[in-house]
Design a protein around this motif. Structure first.
Motif, PDB file in Angstrom:
ATOM      1  N   THR A   1       0.834  -1.309   0.120  1.00  0.00           N
ATOM      2  CA  THR A   1      -0.174   0.182  -0.014  1.00  0.00           C
ATOM      3  C   THR A   1       0.819   1.344   0.132  1.00  0.00           C
ATOM      4  OG1 THR A   1      -1.884  -1.103   1.159  1.00  0.00           O
ATOM      5  CG2 THR A   1      -1.859   1.201   1.249  1.00  0.00           C
ATOM      6  N   VAL A   2       1.870   1.375   1.091  1.00  0.00           N
ATOM      7  CA  VAL A   2       2.532   2.615   1.236  1.00  0.00           C
ATOM      8  C   VAL A   2       3.658   2.619  -0.131  1.00  0.00           C
ATOM      9  CG1 VAL A   2       4.485   3.472   2.476  1.00  0.00           C
ATOM     10  CG2 VAL A   2       2.707   2.374   3.577  1.00  0.00           C
ATOM     11  N   LEU A   3       3.996   1.769  -0.628  1.00  0.00           N
ATOM     12  CA  LEU A   3       5.059   1.746  -2.055  1.00  0.00           C
ATOM     13  C   LEU A   3       3.896   2.314  -3.309  1.00  0.00           C
ATOM     14  CD1 LEU A   3       7.361  -1.033  -1.437  1.00  0.00           C
ATOM     15  CD2 LEU A   3       7.708   1.482  -1.147  1.00  0.00           C
ATOM     16  N   ALA A   4       2.856   1.612  -3.294  1.00  0.00           N
ATOM     17  CA  ALA A   4       2.126   2.088  -4.222  1.00  0.00           C
ATOM     18  C   ALA A   4       1.576   3.801  -4.324  1.00  0.00           C
ATOM     19  CB  ALA A   4       0.758   1.352  -4.537  1.00  0.00           C
ATOM     20  N   LEU A   5       1.420   4.064  -3.167  1.00  0.00           N
ATOM     21  CA  LEU A   5       1.060   5.502  -2.983  1.00  0.00           C
ATOM     22  C   LEU A   5       2.261   6.382  -3.018  1.00  0.00           C
ATOM     23  CD1 LEU A   5      -1.220   5.440   0.020  1.00  0.00           C
ATOM     24  CD2 LEU A   5      -1.988   6.158  -2.062  1.00  0.00           C
ATOM     25  N   LEU A   6       3.543   5.860  -2.544  1.00  0.00           N
ATOM     26  CA  LEU A   6       4.693   6.921  -3.044  1.00  0.00           C
ATOM     27  C   LEU A   6       5.107   6.605  -4.312  1.00  0.00           C
ATOM     28  CD1 LEU A   6       7.009   7.974  -1.677  1.00  0.00           C
ATOM     29  CD2 LEU A   6       8.361   5.843  -1.806  1.00  0.00           C
ATOM     30  N   GLY A   7       4.871   5.725  -5.165  1.00  0.00           N
ATOM     31  CA  GLY A   7       5.218   5.528  -6.452  1.00  0.00           C
ATOM     32  C   GLY A   7       4.385   6.632  -7.163  1.00  0.00           C
ATOM     33  N   ALA A   8       3.303   7.059  -6.790  1.00  0.00           N
ATOM     34  CA  ALA A   8       2.453   7.818  -7.295  1.00  0.00           C
ATOM     35  C   ALA A   8       3.124   9.296  -7.258  1.00  0.00           C
ATOM     36  CB  ALA A   8       0.791   7.815  -6.994  1.00  0.00           C
ATOM     37  N   HIS A   9       3.802   9.505  -6.313  1.00  0.00           N
ATOM     38  CA  HIS A   9       4.557  10.925  -6.140  1.00  0.00           C
ATOM     39  C   HIS A   9       5.831  11.073  -6.682  1.00  0.00           C
ATOM     40  CE1 HIS A   9       1.071  10.691  -3.481  1.00  0.00           C
ATOM     41  NE2 HIS A   9       1.202  11.922  -3.286  1.00  0.00           N
TER      42      HIS A   9
ATOM     43  N   ALA B   1      -4.622   8.829   3.281  1.00  0.00           N
ATOM     44  CA  ALA B   1      -4.859   7.769   2.274  1.00  0.00           C
ATOM     45  C   ALA B   1      -4.562   6.501   2.477  1.00  0.00           C
ATOM     46  CB  ALA B   1      -3.978   8.470   0.891  1.00  0.00           C
ATOM     47  N   THR B   2      -3.108   6.266   3.295  1.00  0.00           N
ATOM     48  CA  THR B   2      -2.918   4.994   3.427  1.00  0.00           C
ATOM     49  C   THR B   2      -3.881   4.383   4.523  1.00  0.00           C
ATOM     50  OG1 THR B   2      -0.411   5.838   3.468  1.00  0.00           O
ATOM     51  CG2 THR B   2      -1.056   3.693   4.812  1.00  0.00           C
ATOM     52  N   ALA B   3      -4.605   4.836   5.245  1.00  0.00           N
ATOM     53  CA  ALA B   3      -5.484   4.480   6.221  1.00  0.00           C
ATOM     54  C   ALA B   3      -6.666   3.933   5.506  1.00  0.00           C
ATOM     55  CB  ALA B   3      -5.899   5.477   7.235  1.00  0.00           C
ATOM     56  N   ALA B   4      -7.065   4.745   4.613  1.00  0.00           N
ATOM     57  CA  ALA B   4      -8.463   4.304   3.545  1.00  0.00           C
ATOM     58  C   ALA B   4      -8.082   3.013   2.974  1.00  0.00           C
ATOM     59  CB  ALA B   4      -8.604   5.632   2.664  1.00  0.00           C
TER      60      ALA B   4
END
Length: 129
Positions: A28-36, A75-78
């Motif tokens: 989850t965290v790496l997917a969100l980080l990759g977007a940035h 976003a991570t929590a969601a």
């Protein structure tokens, strides 16, 4: 770094009861980080992660705007079932600190330059003024 080593470190830092919980947080965290992250910085970070996690970083969710750290935690929590902002903070810090260790100081600093202010704390690398 091997996937087992990466996950073991995430599990230890996040105090997860199982490797599966550590893996869910990491994905989850790496997917969100990759977007940035963009360009060479994202590719270099991916090259220092285990292949399965590198692919997640390289094929991210699409971000419409850079999220400040507080919104990144929300976003991570969601995305993690049963997570709160407090547990998401632990998830993010566990994953990003292991990623920072794998990346090394120079690359971590270049990653932080692509992110809004405040991410240094999430990576476990507080910047001194």
């Amino acid at each position: 770094m091997r996937a087992e080593t990466f996950l073991a470190q995430v599990q230890e830092r996040g105090k997860y009861s199982t490797p599966q919980k550590a893996e869910r947080a990491a994905r989850t965290v790496l997917a969100l980080l990759g977007a940035h992250l963009v360009g060479e910085v994202r590719a270099e970070l991916a090259a220092r992660l285990p292949e399965s996690f590198a692919l997640i970083l390289l094929n991210p969710l699409r971000a419409t705007e850079p999220l400040p750290p507080e919104r990144f935690l929300r976003a991570t929590a969601a995305w993690i079932e049963g997570a709160t902002e407090q547990t998401a903070a632990s998830d993010v810090k566990a994953v990003l600190s292991v990623a920072a260790d794998a990346a090394g100081e120079d690359l971590t600093n270049r990653v932080l330059l692509q992110l809004p202010p405040g991410y240094d704390l999430l990576f476990g690398r507080p910047q001194h003024p």
